[in-house]
Design an enzyme around this catalytic site. Structure first.
Site, PDB file in Angstrom:
ATOM      1  CB  SER A  59      -0.947   0.000   1.199  1.00  0.00           C
ATOM      2  OG  SER A  59      -0.247  -0.260   2.387  1.00  0.00           O
TER       3      SER A  59
ATOM      4  CG  HIS B 178      -3.878  -0.817  -1.800  1.00  0.00           C
ATOM      5  ND1 HIS B 178      -4.448   0.423  -2.053  1.00  0.00           N
ATOM      6  CD2 HIS B 178      -3.556  -0.818  -0.491  1.00  0.00           C
ATOM      7  CE1 HIS B 178      -4.449   1.135  -0.941  1.00  0.00           C
ATOM      8  NE2 HIS B 178      -3.930   0.416   0.020  1.00  0.00           N
TER       9      HIS B 178
ATOM     10  CE  LYS C  89      -7.258   0.471   0.971  1.00  0.00           C
ATOM     11  NZ  LYS C  89      -6.867  -0.547   1.928  1.00  0.00           N
TER      12      LYS C  89
HETATM   13  C1  LIG Z   1      -6.835  -0.731   3.413  1.00  0.00           C
HETATM   14  C2  LIG Z   1      -6.193  -2.014   3.782  1.00  0.00           C
HETATM   15  C3  LIG Z   1      -6.698  -2.812   4.799  1.00  0.00           C
HETATM   16  C4  LIG Z   1      -7.838  -2.368   5.664  1.00  0.00           C
HETATM   17  O1  LIG Z   1      -9.036  -2.542   4.991  1.00  0.00           O
HETATM   18  P1  LIG Z   1     -10.377  -2.038   5.707  1.00  0.00           P
HETATM   19  O2  LIG Z   1     -11.433  -2.799   5.018  1.00  0.00           O
HETATM   20  O3  LIG Z   1     -10.433  -0.577   5.487  1.00  0.00           O
HETATM   21  O4  LIG Z   1     -10.256  -2.391   7.153  1.00  0.00           O
HETATM   22  C5  LIG Z   1      -6.107  -4.031   5.033  1.00  0.00           C
HETATM   23  N1  LIG Z   1      -5.049  -4.449   4.324  1.00  0.00           N
HETATM   24  C6  LIG Z   1      -4.509  -3.689   3.349  1.00  0.00           C
HETATM   25  C7  LIG Z   1      -3.334  -4.197   2.582  1.00  0.00           C
HETATM   26  C8  LIG Z   1      -5.060  -2.442   3.050  1.00  0.00           C
HETATM   27  O5  LIG Z   1      -4.519  -1.685   2.117  1.00  0.00           O
END
Ligand SMILES: *Cc1c(COP(=O)(O)O)cnc(C)c1O
Length: 416
Positions: free
Chosen positions: A190, A218, A249
């Site tokens: 990320s 991601h 996302k």
């Molecule tokens: C954004 C993210 C999360 C968290 O996801 P949420 O659904 O917002 O809790 C977990 N792992 C990675 C790699 C992320 O980028």
């Protein structure tokens, strides 16, 4: 009960130290739906202004897509607002199972279990699946939620150098005799936007009899020819034992997550996953809408192509202008500044120029790795990117960083 003043002082001192070192994070208030161009009030009470958003995870532009909004309205009418229950008591509707089936098909797994977030999914997995004789071997840059999830497990933990499969092999040799071994990685990292070497990881897992865990938050929706993720990109869809991802996302961006994986693994999580057993079910409106989003994503070839084109355009624009960026192919494009105060200051100047891009620094990235993380969206028009590039160039000139190498930036501003 009064809040003991000596305790208040301790917190205040820590907060002061955070501020003095340039690490204080401030929220910017957005007063419109998420999109490529948004209205923001910053600082609080200041006049609202319209800015180009270069830092959301709205990769496919679905967060405020009219079809998504229509589905969400339908969902409220069809299945209500809340369930007031965890899944196994009285919190499972037909749509929860339907979404789990649709995700299994899209992600290529035997089964899937929903969570309220991917953070919760990662909190559930390691504790439920591994015990003290087992070993978790994770990439050193995995997401914070994986780090926290691993802390909850009794299994032993070790790491391998970021993306380094030779180092991973050494660790697998070291722990050869453990009954269960799990290799743990993000699909797309990320903060740096690079891909895990999944083909090599899968080969090592087969050689050593290890399981593979991938967090594809991601990537789901836009990496790979059909947007199924990094495992599709590398042609190893059926080789992943545990895949976690988020709906927060590319998949509409509300909230929610899941674990997709081997049937027995998902079944274990239904029996033992603590966030599943003790936290409320995913809201019907999100469950139903994510089902519709998955249909949109299957046909989102045009959005994926636009995202790829926008990414290439943006990466080239920043590089030609003389910024140091992390190389790669994903729509996560970090502009490296190395110094937290510089990152804060560049971010503030960008905002004044009409571009919303926040600085990332410790503890979100390692000390001395401060950056502006820019992210592309299919919702960006070419004109947004041109305006944003102009702003970056003006701000880069002001700080006199254009054309400098990493070493030159570091020697001028220092690491923090
Ligand atoms: C954004 C993210 C999360 C968290 O996801 P949420 O659904 O917002 O809790 C977990 N792992 C990675 C790699 C992320 O980028």
């Amino acid at each position: 009960m009064a809040f003991p003043p000596q305790i208040r002082d301790i917190y205040q001192q820590t907060l002061n130290a955070i501020t003095e070192s340039g690490l204080y994070k401030q929220e910017r208030i957005i007063t419109v739906p998420q999109g490529a161009e948004i209205t923001v009030e910053f600082p609080a009470g200041a006049p609202q202004r319209s800015v180009i958003n270069m830092c959301s995870n709205n990769y496919l532009g679905l967060s405020s897509h009219p079809d998504v909004l229509r589905s969400a309205h339908e969902a409220l009418n069809a299945r209500g607002y809340g369930m007031s229950s965890v899944r196994f008591i009285c919190g499972t509707q037909d749509i929860h199972r339907q979404l789990e089936h649709a995700l299994s098909e899209f992600l290529g797994s035997e089964d899937t279990i929903l969570f309220s977030s991917c953070f919760d999914a990662n909190a559930a997995v390691f504790e439920a699946l591994l015990d003290d004789k087992d070993i978790m071997i994770s990439d050193r840059l995995v997401h914070a939620s994986i780090v926290d999830g691993m802390r909850l497990s009794k299994a032993q933990h070790d790491t391998y150098k970021h993306g380094d499969t030779d180092h991973l092999r050494k660790k697998l040799e070291m722990y050869r005799d453990r009954p269960r071994k799990m290799i743990i990685t993000d699909g797309v990292f990320s903060m740096d936007g690079d891909l895990a070497p999944l083909r090599e990881i899968v080969a090592l897992a087969e050689e050593f009899g290890a399981m593979v865990f991938v967090d594809d938050s991601h990537a789901t929706g836009f990496i790979g020819p059909n947007g199924r993720g990094v495992h599709e990109h590398f042609g190893v869809v059926d080789k992943i034992d545990v895949l976690t991802t988020t709906f927060g996302k590319a998949l509409g961006g509300a909230s929610g997550g899941c674990v997709a994986g081997r049937k027995e693994i998902v079944e274990m999580l239904r029996q033992r996953g603590r966030p599943y057993l003790f936290s409320n079910t995913l809201a019907p409106v999100i469950t139903y809408t994510t089902l519709q989003v998955l249909k949109l994503v299957r046909d989102a070839t045009e959005q994926r192509e636009r995202l790829i084109a926008n990414t290439a355009y943006w990466r080239k624009g920043l590089t030609d202008a003389g910024f140091v960026i992390k190389e790669g192919i994903t729509p996560i494009v970090p502009v490296m500044l190395y110094n937290a105060k510089l990152a804060q200051s560049v971010s503030a100047d960008l905002y004044a120029e009409g571009v919303y891009a926040v600085g990332f620094f410790f503890p979100v990235v390692a000390q001395g790795q401060a950056r502006i993380r820019t992210q592309l969206s299919a919702a960006h028009e070419r004109s947004h990117l041109d305006r944003a590039l102009d702003a970056f160039i003006r701000v880069g000139r002001k700080h006199d960083i254009l054309g400098l190498s990493s070493e030159e930036i570091i020697s001028r501003f220092g690491l923090s």
